[in-house]
Design an enzyme around this catalytic site. Structure first.
Site, short mmCIF file in Angstrom:
data_model
loop_
_atom_site.label_atom_id
_atom_site.label_comp_id
_atom_site.label_asym_id
_atom_site.label_seq_id
_atom_site.Cartn_x
_atom_site.Cartn_y
_atom_site.Cartn_z
N HIS A 50 -32.06 -27.55 -6.39
CA HIS A 50 -32.90 -26.68 -5.59
C HIS A 50 -32.88 -25.24 -6.10
O HIS A 50 -32.90 -24.29 -5.32
CB HIS A 50 -32.47 -26.74 -4.12
CG HIS A 50 -32.59 -28.10 -3.53
ND1 HIS A 50 -33.78 -28.61 -3.04
CD2 HIS A 50 -31.68 -29.09 -3.39
CE1 HIS A 50 -33.58 -29.84 -2.60
NE2 HIS A 50 -32.32 -30.15 -2.81
N GLU A 84 -13.39 -20.66 -2.89
CA GLU A 84 -12.19 -19.87 -3.16
C GLU A 84 -11.95 -19.74 -4.66
O GLU A 84 -11.57 -18.67 -5.15
CB GLU A 84 -10.98 -20.51 -2.47
CG GLU A 84 -9.66 -19.77 -2.70
CD GLU A 84 -9.65 -18.34 -2.19
OE1 GLU A 84 -8.70 -17.62 -2.53
OE2 GLU A 84 -10.58 -17.94 -1.46
N CYS A 138 -7.00 2.68 2.33
CA CYS A 138 -6.15 3.81 1.95
C CYS A 138 -4.73 3.57 2.45
O CYS A 138 -4.48 2.71 3.27
CB CYS A 138 -6.69 5.10 2.55
SG CYS A 138 -8.44 5.42 2.21
N LYS A 165 -6.55 -4.41 -0.69
CA LYS A 165 -5.89 -5.57 -0.10
C LYS A 165 -6.38 -5.82 1.32
O LYS A 165 -6.68 -6.95 1.70
CB LYS A 165 -4.38 -5.36 -0.11
CG LYS A 165 -3.59 -6.53 0.47
CD LYS A 165 -3.77 -7.77 -0.36
CE LYS A 165 -2.98 -8.94 0.19
NZ LYS A 165 -3.28 -10.19 -0.53
N TRP A 176 -9.04 5.98 -0.87
CA TRP A 176 -10.13 5.12 -1.35
C TRP A 176 -11.42 5.82 -0.93
O TRP A 176 -11.70 5.97 0.25
CB TRP A 176 -10.03 3.73 -0.71
CG TRP A 176 -11.11 2.79 -1.13
CD1 TRP A 176 -12.35 2.64 -0.59
CD2 TRP A 176 -11.04 1.85 -2.21
NE1 TRP A 176 -13.05 1.66 -1.23
CE2 TRP A 176 -12.27 1.15 -2.23
CE3 TRP A 176 -10.05 1.52 -3.13
CZ2 TRP A 176 -12.54 0.15 -3.16
CZ3 TRP A 176 -10.33 0.53 -4.05
CH2 TRP A 176 -11.55 -0.14 -4.06
N LYS A 227 -11.71 -16.17 -6.75
CA LYS A 227 -10.59 -15.80 -7.60
C LYS A 227 -11.08 -15.41 -8.99
O LYS A 227 -10.57 -14.47 -9.61
CB LYS A 227 -9.60 -16.96 -7.72
CG LYS A 227 -8.75 -17.17 -6.50
CD LYS A 227 -7.79 -16.02 -6.30
CE LYS A 227 -7.40 -15.90 -4.85
NZ LYS A 227 -8.44 -15.36 -3.99
N ARG A 285 -3.03 -1.65 -2.09
CA ARG A 285 -4.12 -1.52 -1.14
C ARG A 285 -5.40 -0.98 -1.78
O ARG A 285 -6.47 -1.06 -1.21
CB ARG A 285 -3.69 -0.60 0.02
CG ARG A 285 -2.61 -1.19 0.89
CD ARG A 285 -2.12 -0.19 1.91
NE ARG A 285 -3.13 0.17 2.88
CZ ARG A 285 -3.27 -0.41 4.07
NH1 ARG A 285 -2.48 -1.40 4.41
NH2 ARG A 285 -4.20 -0.02 4.92
N ASN A 325 -6.75 7.58 7.37
CA ASN A 325 -7.39 6.34 6.95
C ASN A 325 -8.54 6.04 7.90
O ASN A 325 -8.41 6.28 9.11
CB ASN A 325 -6.41 5.16 7.01
CG ASN A 325 -5.40 5.17 5.89
OD1 ASN A 325 -5.46 6.01 5.00
ND2 ASN A 325 -4.47 4.25 5.94
N GLY A 326 -9.62 5.50 7.37
CA GLY A 326 -10.73 5.12 8.23
C GLY A 326 -12.00 5.88 7.89
O GLY A 326 -12.09 6.58 6.88
N GLU A 383 -13.14 -11.85 -8.70
CA GLU A 383 -12.49 -10.63 -8.20
C GLU A 383 -11.44 -10.07 -9.16
O GLU A 383 -11.20 -8.86 -9.16
CB GLU A 383 -11.89 -10.86 -6.81
CG GLU A 383 -10.72 -11.81 -6.75
CD GLU A 383 -10.22 -11.99 -5.32
OE1 GLU A 383 -10.44 -11.11 -4.46
OE2 GLU A 383 -9.58 -13.03 -5.06
#
Length: 620
Positions: free
Chosen positions: A516, A493, A2, A615, A76, A497, A27, A102-103, A500
């Site tokens: 396997h 990575e 947030c 973010k 959020w 990318k 964010r 926030n939190g 996401e």
């Protein structure tokens, strides 16, 4: 996650709050709101679900909301679904206290039951409304001032929080508090700004104060006072933010992500120059790695018997690359672990180990908790972070800053690249301290690193080929990335990318694991991307590509220039300039960043703000 903003001054607050919130959109959020007080003591709260545009329209870009101080928030959803009712700010039952938060408050149900017993009622499903009313409860029960009321609340609350609070009885003042969630205070002349991240206030000031854990602040026009839990004054010095406001703007690019991809040469070069002594632009100059500004001495480096790298997301992937490089150059055992796992598994740590925490923001909740666990056990810690003065930077024993500048896009690019550079330099720093390499060899490797920025520029000049390929395969449903050693780390990575920002299912596998189980998923048209930058593993990975091709896979190959025989196997091939193979990730990742970006664009998605992501993850 947030975003919090606040303002006290002589200007109309609402437009400033909205501008600050817009600078924090990266964010991640699902609703937003502001609360502004005028000189008559009247508080106006306006909230809206969805993007900030809805809140701006409700308030005529803030012009219709009068008042010179206030607080704002982008939410959020954690407790309670996204809605206007659950959006912040929240107000206590009688309107005495207004706050944003926030939190996550972990014992919210227990506190809610307590407050209900004392006659409080609740209109939302949020834990924040409980915190607001708890502050109100202590404020009235004990007839104390705001600082004492907030302190009592902080002692009672379990979880993480950054709070900005206004009291009806204290006009022209904002009170703040934090535990494990970031918050900064900026002051210029007779104005004060509150923010949960630097970009929110870059337009107004670069002189900021960082509130430490379990601290509070009283903010007045042009003034800030800080307190500990006992109500005692805490003296602080301002920190100058070296980023300028323009560095947090798009600068003519369609998206922040593409701008930041193109900023990688500069970010890499700035990070190199911070830790290399000698003239990197002069071929005859002998270069040396200098880690003195991190606080690491040769004596500390010589005593390291093992290393544990702890991180999340892309930072974890940078740590996997670092593991291969550090072990190969120094023969020190390195373990890489997800911070969310490390903090809960009662890890075994050697007293002479070094714990490396990698984080762009320096506020990642799980990484911060892992750092504190290591320090509690007396283990030395090194932070590799991008944000000066962040919680992880302040609490670690040693700090190695990366110089990526502000990174706005949710999908990291330049921060990841600078984390790689920092890891290489750290590995060479150990080798130097332990006399494992000659000065000439170290200088040669540093000279090779100094060429990385120009080689990245060269890759970017050929980005149209990636764009063409991305448009052709933007409708693919499954993608597999395969490689071995450092190439496997690159695949991790690249896969992240892809998934996401394009929402395409993708997985990264060590190529030897194909037989396997994974190979059963290969069918006609499945896109498989093979990364082949390591010469000793090249033929092994190539044989894995041949195997999946025989089962109908469409192959993209990514290799160092010179390995042109891969074109006989792959359907589409991308080459990056040759480099020391220890550093191949810094080049090979660039086409994969571009691929994820262009597929997202081709699908018409919001590249900079992908769904469900934020973010900086500052809560569990």
């Amino acid at each position: 996650m947030c975003g919090i903003v606040g303002y006290i001054g002589k200007k109309q607050a609402a437009p400033i709050l909205l501008k600050g919130l817009s600078n924090l959109e990266y964010r991640g959020y699902d609703s937003a709101g502001i609360a502004v007080r005028d000189n008559k003591g009247e508080t106006t709260v306006v909230k809206a679900k969805g993007r900030l545009k809805a809140l701006s329209e409700k308030t005529n870009d803030g012009k219709s909301v009068k008042g010179t101080y206030g607080i704002g928030h982008t939410r959020w959803a954690t407790h309670g679904a996204p809605s206007e009712t659950n959006a912040h700010p929240h107000v206590s039952n009688d309107g005495s206290v207004t706050a944003v938060h926030n939190g996550i408050i972990e014992n919210y149900q227990e506190l809610k039951d307590k407050l209900t017993h004392h006659g409080y009622t609740f209109y939302s499903q949020t834990d924040t409304e409980i915190a607001v009313n708890l502050i109100d409860y202590y404020y009235k029960k004990y007839k104390v001032g705001p600082i004492d009321a907030i302190a009592k609340t902080m002692v009672r609350v379990r979880g993480s929080y950054a709070l900005a609070v206004m009291f009806k009885d204290y006009p022209g003042e904002i009170y703040v508090a934090r535990k494990d969630s970031p918050m900064i205070i900026g002051i210029t002349n007779d104005e004060v700004y509150v923010a949960s991240d630097v970009p929110a206030i870059l337009d107004y000031t670069r002189n900021v104060y960082y509130i430490d854990n379990l601290e509070m602040g009283r903010l007045l026009p042009g003034k800030a006072e800080f307190y500990n839990l006992d109500g005692e004054i805490v003296e602080k010095e301002a920190v100058e933010i070296t980023w300028d406001a323009k560095s947090a703007e798009k600068g003519g690019y369609e998206h922040f992500m593409m701008k930041e991809i193109h900023e990688q040469p500069k970010a890499v070069n700035d990070t190199l120059n911070a830790y290399i002594s000698g003239n990197t632009g002069k071929a005859s100059d002998k270069l040396s790695v200098d880690l003195s500004k991190t606080g690491l001495t040769d004596e500390v480096l010589q005593q390291i018997s093992q290393i544990q790298i702890v991180a999340c997301g892309s930072a974890y992937h940078a740590g996997v690359v670092a593991q291969y490089v550090i072990e190969d150059l120094n023969r020190i055992p390195v373990r890489v672990e997800l911070a969310s796992e490390f903090r809960y598994r009662n890890p075994i740590m050697d007293p002479n180990a070094l714990i490396i925490i990698i984080s762009q923001s320096g506020e990642t909740a799980d990484s911060l908790a892992a750092l504190r666990e290591a320090k509690k056990r007396g283990i030395k810690t090194l932070a590799i972070v991008n944000v000066i003065g962040s919680s992880i930077a302040r609490e670690a024993d040693f700090v190695m800053y990366t110089y990526a500048g502000p990174e706005i896009a949710v999908a990291t690019t330049k921060a990841y690249s600078t984390q790689l550079i920092a890891s290489y330099l750290f590995a060479l720093g150990i080798a130097k301290a332990k006399n494992l390499m000659t000065d000439i060899i170290i200088s040669d490797m540093l000279s090779e690193l100094a060429l990385i920025p120009e080689k990245i520029k060269h890759i970017l000049e050929d980005k149209e080929r990636i764009q063409w390929f991305a448009s052709k395969y933007s409708n693919v449903h499954d993608v597999f990335f395969i490689g071995r050693g450092i190439d496997y780390a690159i695949c991790l990575e690249g896969s992240l990318k892809m998934k996401e920002i394009s929402y395409i299912h993708s997985e990264a596998y060590a190529a030897g694991e194909l037989k396997h189980g994974t190979i059963s998923l290969i069918e006609d048209g499945t896109l498989v991307i093979g990364v082949l930058s390591q010469s000793e593993l090249y033929e092994k990975t190539l044989s894995n590509l041949v195997e999946v091709k025989s089962r109908g896979a469409y192959l993209m190959g990514l290799a160092l220039a010179g390995n042109y025989n891969i074109e006989d196997t792959a359907n589409f091939t991308v080459f990056v300039p040759k480099t020391d193979e220890h550093f191949a990730a810094s080049l090979a990742v660039i086409p994969l960043q571009l691929l994820g970006y262009y597929i997202s664009v081709a699908k018409g998605l919001d590249v900079d703000k992908p769904r469900n992501l934020a973010k900086s993850v500052t809560v569990e």
